[in-house]
Structure formats: structure tokens, C-alpha cells
Enzyme design. Structure first.
Site, PDB file in Angstrom:
ATOM      1  CD  GLU A 195      -3.066  -1.066   2.134  1.00 48.50           C
ATOM      2  OE1 GLU A 195      -4.264  -1.151   1.836  1.00 48.50           O
ATOM      3  OE2 GLU A 195      -2.666  -1.010   3.308  1.00 48.50           O
ATOM      4  CB  CYS A 201       2.561   7.517   3.299  1.00 46.76           C
ATOM      5  SG  CYS A 201       2.919   6.356   4.634  1.00 46.76           S
ATOM      6  CB  CYS A 239       6.326  -4.961   9.553  1.00 50.61           C
ATOM      7  SG  CYS A 239       7.635  -4.246  10.592  1.00 50.61           S
ATOM      8  CB  CYS A 256       4.501  -2.465  16.808  1.00 52.07           C
ATOM      9  SG  CYS A 256       6.245  -2.135  16.484  1.00 52.07           S
ATOM     10  CB  CYS A 295       1.477  -1.613  13.932  1.00 52.09           C
ATOM     11  SG  CYS A 295       1.896  -1.452  12.186  1.00 52.09           S
ATOM     12  CB  CYS A 316       0.092   6.281  11.723  1.00 55.28           C
ATOM     13  SG  CYS A 316       1.099   7.617  11.134  1.00 55.28           S
TER      14      CYS A 316
HETATM   15  N1  SAH Z   1       8.177   0.838  10.880  1.00 55.69           N
HETATM   16  C1  SAH Z   1       8.333   2.227  11.014  1.00 55.69           C
HETATM   17  C2  SAH Z   1       7.516   3.036  10.025  1.00 55.69           C
HETATM   18  C3  SAH Z   1       6.130   2.562   9.724  1.00 55.69           C
HETATM   19  S1  SAH Z   1       4.955   2.752  11.022  1.00 55.69           S
HETATM   20  C4  SAH Z   1       8.039   2.653  12.454  1.00 55.69           C
HETATM   21  O1  SAH Z   1       7.496   1.856  13.199  1.00 55.69           O
HETATM   22  O2  SAH Z   1       8.388   3.775  12.788  1.00 55.69           O
HETATM   23  C5  SAH Z   1       4.701   4.514  11.018  1.00 55.69           C
HETATM   24  C6  SAH Z   1       4.242   5.080  12.341  1.00 55.69           C
HETATM   25  O3  SAH Z   1       2.908   4.650  12.643  1.00 55.69           O
HETATM   26  C7  SAH Z   1       5.088   4.649  13.520  1.00 55.69           C
HETATM   27  O4  SAH Z   1       5.414   5.756  14.327  1.00 55.69           O
HETATM   28  C8  SAH Z   1       4.180   3.707  14.254  1.00 55.69           C
HETATM   29  O5  SAH Z   1       4.497   3.587  15.602  1.00 55.69           O
HETATM   30  C9  SAH Z   1       2.848   4.333  14.015  1.00 55.69           C
HETATM   31  N2  SAH Z   1       1.701   3.446  14.250  1.00 55.69           N
HETATM   32  C10 SAH Z   1       1.654   2.115  14.096  1.00 55.69           C
HETATM   33  N3  SAH Z   1       0.417   1.659  14.386  1.00 55.69           N
HETATM   34  C11 SAH Z   1      -0.338   2.724  14.720  1.00 55.69           C
HETATM   35  C12 SAH Z   1      -1.699   2.899  15.085  1.00 55.69           C
HETATM   36  N4  SAH Z   1      -2.550   1.878  15.156  1.00 55.69           N
HETATM   37  N5  SAH Z   1      -2.128   4.151  15.367  1.00 55.69           N
HETATM   38  C13 SAH Z   1      -1.292   5.208  15.262  1.00 55.69           C
HETATM   39  N6  SAH Z   1       0.002   5.109  14.911  1.00 55.69           N
HETATM   40  C14 SAH Z   1       0.485   3.888  14.634  1.00 55.69           C
HETATM   41 FE1  SF4 Z   2       6.512  -2.581  11.751  1.00 52.49          FE
HETATM   42 FE2  SF4 Z   2       4.218  -1.435  12.351  1.00 52.49          FE
HETATM   43 FE3  SF4 Z   2       6.086  -1.690  14.219  1.00 52.49          FE
HETATM   44 FE4  SF4 Z   2       6.451   0.058  12.216  1.00 52.49          FE
HETATM   45  S1  SF4 Z   2       4.858   0.137  13.811  1.00 52.49           S
HETATM   46  S2  SF4 Z   2       7.913  -1.438  13.030  1.00 52.49           S
HETATM   47  S3  SF4 Z   2       5.437  -1.043  10.542  1.00 52.49           S
HETATM   48  S4  SF4 Z   2       5.008  -3.366  13.199  1.00 52.49           S
END
Ligand code: SAH
Ligand code: SF4
Length: 359
Positions: A105, A118, A125, A129, A132, A349
Site C-alpha cells: 500500500e 507515504c 513487517c 508492534c 499496528c 498510521c
Molecule cells: N516501521 C516504522 C515506520 C512505519 S509505522 C516505524 O514503526 O516507525 C509509522 C508510524 O505509525 C510509527 O510511528 C508507528 O508507531 C505508528 N503506528 C503504528 N500503528 C499505529 C496505530 N494503530 N495508530 C497510530 N500510529 C500507529
Molecule cells: Fe513494523 Fe508497524 Fe512496528 Fe512500524 S509500527 S515497526 S510497521 S510493526
């Protein structure tokens, strides 16, 4: 345990011309007996002119075009499997098919008068996390440099058709950019090349979950992109519950790497903080974050949690977010509360999961 070393990947997909450097174009043209000046013309047609059928470019002499027709150096744009636009019209999300059928995406965002692409750096990934959607769906494969560049080109072509130019990129789509370091660095070199799209280094923001080795490498290589570091917790226990990579590198190690980055590059770091109601949005947590960042050249981006299927937490209220921001200010830390955009099409995000080709 997650490895700091990415699964094997080449920096560029050998058979995709979009991943070749200008020097590689020259070498390949030379192998056909074509002068390097024509390679430079072709490179500019592809990377600056965004031309797909570059071998038919009138800027190339007829004899060169004939020679090039014999080789399979086609630039193949990524097919759009699905496109969605948010109700407010500020966000467009594209599900793009890569050449092996995998999908990723890419999002076009209009935010505070800026247009930003973006972009994803991995299919899925490996970082896991918990809040996410990408992390919840797991890791599928690394993207090649060409596939990262192709996403930017997709957005750039849409903007060009409207007389606009792509100037801002955030590597905040699916995946962890520093877990695919070589391909990402190669893509950045291509995107910022002065004869190509010529994006300004500081208008490309790389967001990392906190891979310490990668942050140090960015600094030591003198890379000039903007850096965002996702924190979400101000103590190891709180952070590790959300971001498993914290068990590989703790906060002290991460803060050390961030100081090293700022000392080496002179750049400030954006710290990303997803605000989850009752989890990490309280005044004590804000004070702990303020203390943690006291000796960093920091700006905090506060992101109210976006909903995902696999996590039950809720977004902090705007009142709580403002109070959090106030406490950070008392500690001398500037911050911004991110406006939520594209939530209705799951383009916010952490909401990008990306259907597989079979979906
Ligand atoms: N992997 C990288 C970049 C992709 S995620 C990282 O983790 O930084 C981009 C941003 O979205 C990150 O700051 C992440 O913590 C945030 N993010 C992930 N899941 C989210 C959610 N459900 N709500 C808001 N922000 C989120
Ligand atoms: Fe991966 Fe999502 Fe964690 Fe970013 S926030 S490192 S995309 S699992």
C-alpha cells in the site's frame, strides 16, 4: 527474537531498470555499443520525465531506439489493484501489485498545504508492534529499491497529471525501513539524484521503530534524510509491551544512538508517540518522556491511536493529548498533535495491512 540483520536481499532488483544507478545505465548502454550520453538522456526521461515507454523517447536517435528495442529493459509501472479516497478528499490509498504478484500500500496525503507520498519498504513487517496492522499481519518479504522508487513514481505521475510535483516522502508505510537498509538507502540515492526526481534529502522522512544499528549506520554514512523514531513508552517495561524490538535494544541504547545521530548530523529527531487511552497518555508518562528526551534535539509527534483489528486499545482524547503536550512543553520539548487523516479508508498510521494477491 528479531534479528537486526535483514533477510537476504539485493540492494536493487537486478532485472528492474528502475533500480539501476545512472552508472549502471551507462555500463549497460555501453554493452550495446551506445554512448553514455544516451544513457543519461534515458535516465532523465525515466526518473525526471516519469516516462514509461522511455525507449521510444524522441530524445533518443532512431538508431539507438532500434538497438534498445532488442533488450528487455522495460519500465513497468505498478498495477493499481485498488484505489480508495477518503471522504474528506485529503487522502488516497493505492494497493499496488509488484511484479511477482505481492502487493503493498502507498498513500497520497494532503496535509497542511503539503502533498506527501507515504511509501512502504517491506511487504508486511517482522517487528510485531502490537497496535499496528502491518505488524499484526507479519513479514512477507523485503522490497527492492526499484519497488520503493516505483511507489514514489506512481504518486509523482498522478501529481504531474494535475500539474503538481512530488516534494515530500515519508517512509512510514508498511515495513521497517532500517530492517531493509541497503534497498532503502539505494532508493533514497535514486530519489534524491539531482538529474532524477531530485527530492530534497530533508523532505524524505525515514521512520524507524528503533533499530539502533541502523540509526548509527545512517549517522556514520552521513545520510541527510529526516529521521523519526517511534518510542511509545518512556520506560523499558512500558515500551516493550508495545514494541518488541525494545527487548533487543533498550531505551538507554536507543537514546545513545539518537544522541550520536544528532551529534554527527546536526539534525533534530522526530519522536513518534502513539497515544493510547489509559496506556501511555497520562501526565506521569508525559513527565517521564520529558525527562527521557531532555538532552535530545527532539520534536515529538503525538499520534492518537488509529484503530486496527488486532488491538483493543482506544485513542486518547484530544483533552488528554493537549495535557500531554503541555507537560512536554514544561520540560522544554516541542510537540505536534497529528491530525487524523484517512481513517475511513484505513490509510492512517499503522493501519496499512495490504491485501495479498489472493484477496
Ligand atoms: N516501521 C516504522 C515506520 C512505519 S509505522 C516505524 O514503526 O516507525 C509509522 C508510524 O505509525 C510509527 O510511528 C508507528 O508507531 C505508528 N503506528 C503504528 N500503528 C499505529 C496505530 N494503530 N495508530 C497510530 N500510529 C500507529
Ligand atoms: Fe513494523 Fe508497524 Fe512496528 Fe512500524 S509500527 S515497526 S510497521 S510493526
Amino acid at each position: 527474537m528479531i534479528s537486526a540483520t535483514p533477510a537476504a536481499t539485493s540492494a536493487s532488483s537486478a532485472d528492474d531498470p528502475l533500480g539501476w544507478t545512472p552508472e549502471e545505465w551507462r555500463t549497460r548502454f555501453a554493452s550495446l555499443g551506445i554512448k553514455s550520453a544516451h544513457a543519461d538522456t534515458a535516465w532523465a526521461a525515466v526518473h525526471r520525465g516519469l516516462v514509461v515507454d522511455w525507449r521510444a523517447s524522441p530524445a533518443l536517435p532512431e538508431s539507438v531506439r532500434r538497438a534498445l528495442a532488442e533488450v528487455d529493459w522495460a519500465v513497468r509501472p505498478l498495477a493499481v489493484v485498488r484505489e480508495q479516497a477518503s471522504v474528506d478528499g485529503f487522502t488516497r490509498k493505492f494497493l499496488l501489485r509488484l511484479h511477482d504478484g505481492e502487493t503493498v500500500e502507498t498513500v497520497l496525503m494532503r496535509y497542511r498545504g503539503r502533498v506527501t507520498a507515504c511509501i512502504s519498504t517491506q511487504a508486511g513487517c517482522a517487528m510485531g508492534c502490537v497496535f499496528c496492522a502491518t505488524g499484526q499481519s507479519g513479514f512477507r518479504r523485503q522490497l527492492h529499491a526499484a519497488e520503493i522508487v516505483a511507489q514514489a513514481m506512481h504518486v509523482a505521475r498522478i501529481l504531474a497529471a494535475a500539474g503538481e510535483r512530488l516534494r515530500n516522502i515519508v517512509l512510514m508505510g508498511q515495513g521497517e525501513p532500517l530492517h531493509n537498509y541497503d534497498a532503502v538507502a539505494h532508493a533514497l540515492d535514486l530519489l534524491t539524484h539531482e538529474r532524477g526526481m531530485a527530492l530534497a534529502h530533508d523532505r524524505i522522512t525515514l521512520s524507524t521503530v528503533g533499530l539502533v544499528s541502523g540509526i548509527r549506520r545512517l549517522a556514520d554514512e552521513g545520510r541527510r534524510c529526516s529521521l523519526a523514531v517511534s518510542l511509545h513508552g518512556a520506560t523499558d517495561a512500558e515500551r516493550n509491551a508495545l514494541v518488541p524490538i525494545g527487548r533487543r535494544w533498550n531505551l538507554a541504547e536507543l537514546m545513545d544512538a539518537c544522541r550520536h545521530y544528532t551529534a554527527t548530523t546536526g539534525r533534530k529527531i522526530f519522536f513518534e508517540w502513539t497515544l493510547i487511552e489509559g496506556h501511555n497518555d497520562g501526565p506521569e508518562t508525559a513527565a517521564a518522556l520529558g525527562k527521557l528526551l531532555v538532552d535530545q534535539h527532539a520534536h515529538v509527534n503525538l499520534i492518537p491511536l488509529n484503530p486496527t483489528e488486532g488491538f483493543t486499545g482506544r485513542a486518547a482524547s484530544l483533552d488528554r493529548a493537549k495535557r500531554f503536550q503541555e507537560i512536554l512543553r514544561e520540560h522544554g520539548i516541542p510537540s505536534t498533535i497529528r491530525q487524523r487523516r484517512g481513517i475511513d479508508i484505513a490509510a492512517g498510521c499503522g493501519q496499512l495491512a495490504g491485501a495479498s494477491a489472493a484477496d
